[in-house]
Design a protein around this motif. Sequence first.
Motif, PDB file in Angstrom:
ATOM      1  N   ALA A  78       0.901  -1.110  -0.074  1.00  0.00           N
ATOM      2  CA  ALA A  78      -0.105   0.108  -0.019  1.00  0.00           C
ATOM      3  C   ALA A  78       1.005   1.189   0.050  1.00  0.00           C
ATOM      4  CB  ALA A  78      -0.894   0.145   1.092  1.00  0.00           C
ATOM      5  N   ASN A  79       0.310   2.490  -0.408  1.00  0.00           N
ATOM      6  CA  ASN A  79       1.079   3.577  -0.300  1.00  0.00           C
ATOM      7  C   ASN A  79       1.529   3.904   0.912  1.00  0.00           C
ATOM      8  OD1 ASN A  79       1.284   4.019  -3.040  1.00  0.00           O
ATOM      9  ND2 ASN A  79      -0.783   5.034  -3.143  1.00  0.00           N
ATOM     10  N   PRO A  80       2.499   4.763   1.361  1.00  0.00           N
ATOM     11  CA  PRO A  80       3.580   5.126   0.434  1.00  0.00           C
ATOM     12  C   PRO A  80       4.594   4.057  -0.221  1.00  0.00           C
ATOM     13  CG  PRO A  80       4.344   5.651   2.556  1.00  0.00           C
ATOM     14  CD  PRO A  80       3.253   4.939   2.741  1.00  0.00           C
ATOM     15  N   GLN A  81       4.690   2.821   0.429  1.00  0.00           N
ATOM     16  CA  GLN A  81       5.688   1.475  -0.033  1.00  0.00           C
ATOM     17  C   GLN A  81       5.254   1.493  -1.472  1.00  0.00           C
ATOM     18  OE1 GLN A  81       7.864   0.556   1.902  1.00  0.00           O
ATOM     19  NE2 GLN A  81       9.109  -0.688   0.574  1.00  0.00           N
ATOM     20  N   LEU A  82       4.051   1.462  -1.928  1.00  0.00           N
ATOM     21  CA  LEU A  82       3.879   0.912  -3.126  1.00  0.00           C
ATOM     22  C   LEU A  82       4.262   1.907  -4.340  1.00  0.00           C
ATOM     23  CD1 LEU A  82       2.245  -0.884  -5.369  1.00  0.00           C
ATOM     24  CD2 LEU A  82       0.067   0.505  -4.870  1.00  0.00           C
ATOM     25  N   HIS A 122      -8.414  -0.504  18.932  1.00  0.00           N
ATOM     26  CA  HIS A 122      -9.817  -0.335  18.956  1.00  0.00           C
ATOM     27  C   HIS A 122      -9.972   0.196  17.287  1.00  0.00           C
ATOM     28  CE1 HIS A 122     -13.734  -0.017  20.345  1.00  0.00           C
ATOM     29  NE2 HIS A 122     -13.856   1.385  19.916  1.00  0.00           N
ATOM     30  N   GLY A 123     -11.000  -0.717  16.623  1.00  0.00           N
ATOM     31  CA  GLY A 123     -11.236  -0.811  15.600  1.00  0.00           C
ATOM     32  C   GLY A 123      -9.936  -0.517  14.508  1.00  0.00           C
ATOM     33  N   TYR A 124     -10.452   0.025  13.346  1.00  0.00           N
ATOM     34  CA  TYR A 124      -9.894  -0.328  11.990  1.00  0.00           C
ATOM     35  C   TYR A 124      -9.170   1.251  11.578  1.00  0.00           C
ATOM     36  CZ  TYR A 124     -10.308  -5.085  11.551  1.00  0.00           C
ATOM     37  OH  TYR A 124     -10.352  -6.909  11.666  1.00  0.00           O
ATOM     38  N   PRO A 125      -8.267   1.211  10.849  1.00  0.00           N
ATOM     39  CA  PRO A 125      -7.268   0.262  10.122  1.00  0.00           C
ATOM     40  C   PRO A 125      -6.486  -0.663  11.260  1.00  0.00           C
ATOM     41  CG  PRO A 125      -6.372   2.473   9.769  1.00  0.00           C
ATOM     42  CD  PRO A 125      -7.520   2.608  10.303  1.00  0.00           C
ATOM     43  N   HIS A 126      -6.093  -1.899  11.116  1.00  0.00           N
ATOM     44  CA  HIS A 126      -5.402  -2.490  11.955  1.00  0.00           C
ATOM     45  C   HIS A 126      -3.732  -2.467  11.378  1.00  0.00           C
ATOM     46  CE1 HIS A 126      -8.133  -5.593  14.105  1.00  0.00           C
ATOM     47  NE2 HIS A 126      -8.293  -4.091  14.649  1.00  0.00           N
ATOM     48  N   TRP A 127      -2.807  -2.633  12.208  1.00  0.00           N
ATOM     49  CA  TRP A 127      -1.551  -2.551  11.823  1.00  0.00           C
ATOM     50  C   TRP A 127      -0.490  -2.979  12.669  1.00  0.00           C
ATOM     51  CZ3 TRP A 127       2.115   0.528  14.648  1.00  0.00           C
ATOM     52  CH2 TRP A 127       1.353   1.389  15.561  1.00  0.00           C
ATOM     53  N   THR A 130      -0.248  -2.843   7.276  1.00  0.00           N
ATOM     54  CA  THR A 130      -1.771  -2.512   7.603  1.00  0.00           C
ATOM     55  C   THR A 130      -2.828  -3.245   6.931  1.00  0.00           C
ATOM     56  OG1 THR A 130      -1.627  -0.784   5.541  1.00  0.00           O
ATOM     57  CG2 THR A 130      -0.742   0.012   7.437  1.00  0.00           C
ATOM     58  N   GLN A 131      -3.990  -3.132   7.525  1.00  0.00           N
ATOM     59  CA  GLN A 131      -5.253  -3.698   6.901  1.00  0.00           C
ATOM     60  C   GLN A 131      -6.057  -2.937   7.414  1.00  0.00           C
ATOM     61  OE1 GLN A 131      -7.021  -6.807   9.506  1.00  0.00           O
ATOM     62  NE2 GLN A 131      -7.464  -8.255   7.845  1.00  0.00           N
ATOM     63  N   THR A 132      -6.925  -2.386   6.321  1.00  0.00           N
ATOM     64  CA  THR A 132      -7.812  -1.022   6.230  1.00  0.00           C
ATOM     65  C   THR A 132      -9.152  -1.796   6.798  1.00  0.00           C
ATOM     66  OG1 THR A 132      -8.772  -1.906   3.898  1.00  0.00           O
ATOM     67  CG2 THR A 132      -6.923  -0.166   4.271  1.00  0.00           C
ATOM     68  N   LYS A 133      -9.634  -3.125   6.823  1.00  0.00           N
ATOM     69  CA  LYS A 133     -10.961  -3.374   7.258  1.00  0.00           C
ATOM     70  C   LYS A 133     -10.908  -4.930   7.449  1.00  0.00           C
ATOM     71  CE  LYS A 133     -13.108  -3.626   2.609  1.00  0.00           C
ATOM     72  NZ  LYS A 133     -13.880  -3.303   1.593  1.00  0.00           N
ATOM     73  N   PRO A 160      -6.808  -7.443   2.777  1.00  0.00           N
ATOM     74  CA  PRO A 160      -5.496  -8.141   2.732  1.00  0.00           C
ATOM     75  C   PRO A 160      -4.375  -7.278   3.668  1.00  0.00           C
ATOM     76  CG  PRO A 160      -5.666  -7.094   0.593  1.00  0.00           C
ATOM     77  CD  PRO A 160      -7.165  -7.123   1.379  1.00  0.00           C
ATOM     78  N   TRP A 161      -3.510  -7.931   4.366  1.00  0.00           N
ATOM     79  CA  TRP A 161      -2.408  -7.050   4.993  1.00  0.00           C
ATOM     80  C   TRP A 161      -1.237  -6.765   4.029  1.00  0.00           C
ATOM     81  CZ3 TRP A 161      -2.094  -5.535   9.858  1.00  0.00           C
ATOM     82  CH2 TRP A 161      -3.166  -5.929  10.937  1.00  0.00           C
ATOM     83  N   LEU A 162      -1.081  -5.479   3.907  1.00  0.00           N
ATOM     84  CA  LEU A 162      -0.157  -4.912   2.945  1.00  0.00           C
ATOM     85  C   LEU A 162       1.001  -4.215   3.739  1.00  0.00           C
ATOM     86  CD1 LEU A 162      -3.006  -3.263   0.460  1.00  0.00           C
ATOM     87  CD2 LEU A 162      -1.712  -5.480   0.209  1.00  0.00           C
ATOM     88  N   LEU A 163       2.033  -4.172   3.007  1.00  0.00           N
ATOM     89  CA  LEU A 163       3.195  -3.517   3.288  1.00  0.00           C
ATOM     90  C   LEU A 163       2.992  -1.734   3.136  1.00  0.00           C
ATOM     91  CD1 LEU A 163       6.181  -3.480   4.756  1.00  0.00           C
ATOM     92  CD2 LEU A 163       7.024  -3.696   2.396  1.00  0.00           C
ATOM     93  N   ALA A 164       3.118  -0.967   4.127  1.00  0.00           N
ATOM     94  CA  ALA A 164       2.752   0.397   3.973  1.00  0.00           C
ATOM     95  C   ALA A 164       4.226   1.269   4.023  1.00  0.00           C
ATOM     96  CB  ALA A 164       1.745   0.878   4.897  1.00  0.00           C
TER      97      ALA A 164
END
Length: 314
Positions: free
Chosen positions: A62-66, A99-104, A125-128, A132-136
């Motif tokens: 995910a951004n900014p890594q992407l 507590h809540g999203y996003p998770h990281w 990070t995971q948005t909801k 998927p879990w993505l490298l941010a």
Amino acid sequence: MLAAVLAAVTAAAAGCAGGSSASADPPALTKARAQQVLASFAAGANQAGPRLDRKKLPRIEANPQLKMDVASFKLRRAIGQRPDPVAFTRPAFYIPRLHGYPHWFAADAVTGTGDRAVRHALLFTQTKPGAPWLLAADPYPQDAALSRIALDSDGYATAVDPGAKGLAITPARLPAAHAALLTRGPGAPGASTLAEGPRTHRAYRALRQGESTLAKQGVTLSSRFSTTSYAIHALRTRGGGALVWYVLKQNEAYSASQRGRLAVSGDLVGLAPATAAKNRMDTIVLVQYLATVPPKGRATVTGMYRKAVVARGS
């Protein structure tokens, strides 16, 4: 009866302090699942890397890594250089209760061996739920900075709110202070909250020296750093400090009165045609940082990943 009421009030207050507690919030994911996320990322990177397939990167980043790694792939394709296979060793996971999203969560790991060993401070990070879990982010720390993160009795970390008080500078204000230092020097507002180092004061001096060197070659360079909209993430360290991930943007403008003075070179290769720059070139650079902020004193920038992502010539 009174004692029981007081005990309940005290427990409730303890649960609110710092924004999370073992009794209030669950961890973002289990340690076993975090290991799977890291392994899955490595597998995806090793699928994309050999062919420099930029289309596969959104599946694992995910951004900014992407945005930065897409630009890196463009550079590698232009110079004919494939990345080394990704294999993480000695991973350690720092999973906050949220507590809540996003998770990281964060991971400390090493790639390569010997003189080619690189330490990583990966942030996933995971948005909801179910996403998927993505490298941010993945700044490269100078030392084992993540080992200073505080863990509770179950081995989980504590997230620090960007606006949290009780620190030398709040995580939310840190990027602006850093950008001001890199743009205007040690006298800029907030710059005094940052410790001397290769990514702060020395970086500013090196940039000024670079501008002076280019001027002698007939090229004018102006550079400005600014904050970005990317999320700031922070984890509590032992002793009450915080380890902070954040991103700055650097805008560079090169100009020359004579054609032939400018060239698309170095980190800019692959972002624009080699002959694109005639009299002017404008670039955008993203810089990921990792900083340790103590309760008192000055913040120390311990890690960085820098990549030009845009180059326009005219």
